[in-house]
Design an enzyme around this catalytic site. Structure first.
Site, short mmCIF file in Angstrom:
data_model
loop_
_atom_site.label_atom_id
_atom_site.label_comp_id
_atom_site.label_asym_id
_atom_site.label_seq_id
_atom_site.Cartn_x
_atom_site.Cartn_y
_atom_site.Cartn_z
N THR A 13 13.79 -1.46 6.23
CA THR A 13 13.03 -2.64 6.68
C THR A 13 11.91 -2.98 5.71
O THR A 13 11.63 -4.15 5.47
CB THR A 13 12.43 -2.36 8.08
N SER A 55 19.13 2.00 6.29
CA SER A 55 19.34 3.45 6.33
C SER A 55 20.48 3.86 7.25
O SER A 55 20.95 5.00 7.19
CB SER A 55 18.05 4.20 6.68
N THR A 86 13.63 3.47 8.43
CA THR A 86 13.14 4.48 9.37
C THR A 86 14.26 5.10 10.23
O THR A 86 14.10 6.20 10.73
CB THR A 86 12.08 3.88 10.32
N ASP A 87 15.38 4.36 10.38
CA ASP A 87 16.38 4.81 11.36
C ASP A 87 16.95 6.20 11.06
O ASP A 87 17.18 6.99 11.97
CB ASP A 87 17.53 3.79 11.48
N1 ASP Z 1 17.32 -0.61 10.17
C1 ASP Z 1 16.19 -0.24 9.34
C2 ASP Z 1 16.60 0.94 8.48
O1 ASP Z 1 16.58 2.05 8.93
C3 ASP Z 1 15.03 0.11 10.21
C4 ASP Z 1 13.73 0.43 9.48
O2 ASP Z 1 13.67 0.62 8.28
O3 ASP Z 1 12.69 0.49 10.18
O4 ASP Z 1 16.97 0.75 7.35
#
Ligand code: ASP
Length: 330
Positions: A13, A55, A86-87
């Protein structure tokens, strides 16, 4: 002379921009730095794009690529920042904690819940905090996120939207930020990193199975037939499985005898698994079945993949703390 920091970007993100298909990572490592010119006052920064993925698409092959990029960058840096979605950040940070055992500089993962370019983004603060950890001289793999510093093997993503997305499970955060800056806990020496041969080698053939009341024991036959070499089993409570009507224990014993290595963890997020306490945990005893103690599921999965990368030399390390992933087994 300014310290040297390398920023390795992987997507997420933090690097995302809106498209007709939804948010997609499109901002490069240089683009991230262009948005944060103040970071350049703190360090001489080199930026590199390792890959550009959400991710959810980051898998063991990408962990290998990223670990290799860190190894190369570590020779010319005092600290490394890795921007990541973050995922699955907790999986990648944990995998790299094992794959980079003995690393001599700080390796700091960060990301954000809103893109860097969003007016309310949490990315600028997280990047500044990651920079402080990267400059701290404290060797190891960490996640710096929303004022917390967490060992790479202790993080779990707890929230899909909240800015305070990660918690440190079964160990207090190794550090935090307040108006006075970064406060890091002193090293306690309880989990000294080992030097191991070829630490990058992993085997991704690990299956994660969460028990539910009524699980069909045949699932174990499928796991064996599909060629998995390792199983992380999320058992009930301290460590139990049902054996009346549907006998999970016999089937588990059978796949263990066939060579599948099992790490038994618990579905409870907090505190340890210990299958020696209850009669319903007795089926876990036997060769090839190990307790994960108080490891997170993310740490158990990545540690088992890493152990399977050189089982002959690493099997005995499954029950030892290697990189803050588990407390003392009593
Ligand atoms: N879908 C995103 C990822 O994990 C979520 C994030 O980065 O917060 O790439």
């Amino acid at each position: 002379m300014l310290p040297r920091v390398i920023l390795l970007a992987t997507g997420g993100t933090i690097a995302s921009q809106p498209t007709e298909q939804g948010l997609m990572p499109l901002t490069t490592a240089d683009g991230i730095l262009d948005f944060m010119p103040s970071l350049r006052q703190l360090a001489h920064i080199n930026a590199r794009d390792v890959f550009m993925l959400d991710s959810s698409n980051i898998q063991p092959e990408e962990w290998q690529q990223l670990a290799q990029a860190v190894r190369e960058a570590a020779a010319e840096a005092d600290g490394i920042i890795i921007t990541h979605g973050t995922d699955t950040m907790a999986y990648t940070a944990s995998a790299l904690s094992f794959m980079l055992l003995g690393i001599q500089i700080p390796i700091v993962f960060t990301g954000s819940q809103l893109p860097l370019t969003h007016p309310h983004s949490d990315a600028p603060g997280n990047l500044r905090e990651a920079m402080a950890v990267a400059l701290s001289g404290r060797a190891g793999v960490y996640i710096a996120f929303q004022h917390k510093v967490i060992y790479g093997t202790r993080a779990v993503k707890m929230r899909t939207l909240g800015f305070d997305a990660f918690d440190s499970i079964n160990l207090p955060p190794v550090g935090f930020f307040d108006a006075d800056g970064l406060h890091l806990q002193p090293e306690d020496g309880s989990c000294k990193p080992l030097a191991v041969a070829e630490p990058l080698a992993i085997d991704s053939r690990v299956f994660l199975l969460k028990m539910m009341p009524g699980t069909d024991p045949e699932i174990f036959d499928h796991i064996l037939r599909a060629g998995y070499r390792g199983l992380v089993l999320e058992a009930f409570g301290l460590g139990g499985l049902h054996y009346i009507r549907r006998n999970l224990i016999d089937k588990l014993q059978a796949i263990s005898q066939a060579g599948v290595i099992t790490l038994v963890t618990t579905q409870c997020l907090y505190e340890k698994a210990d299958f020696t306490i209850y009669e319903v945990g007795k089926g876990f005893q036997g060769g090839g079945i190990y307790g994960a103690h108080d490891m997170t599921t993310e740490a158990a999965v990545t540690k088992l993949m890493w152990a399977l990368g050189d089982l002959e030399n690493r099997r005995h390390l499954l029950t030892r703390c290697l990189t803050h992933e588990m407390g003392t087994v009593t």
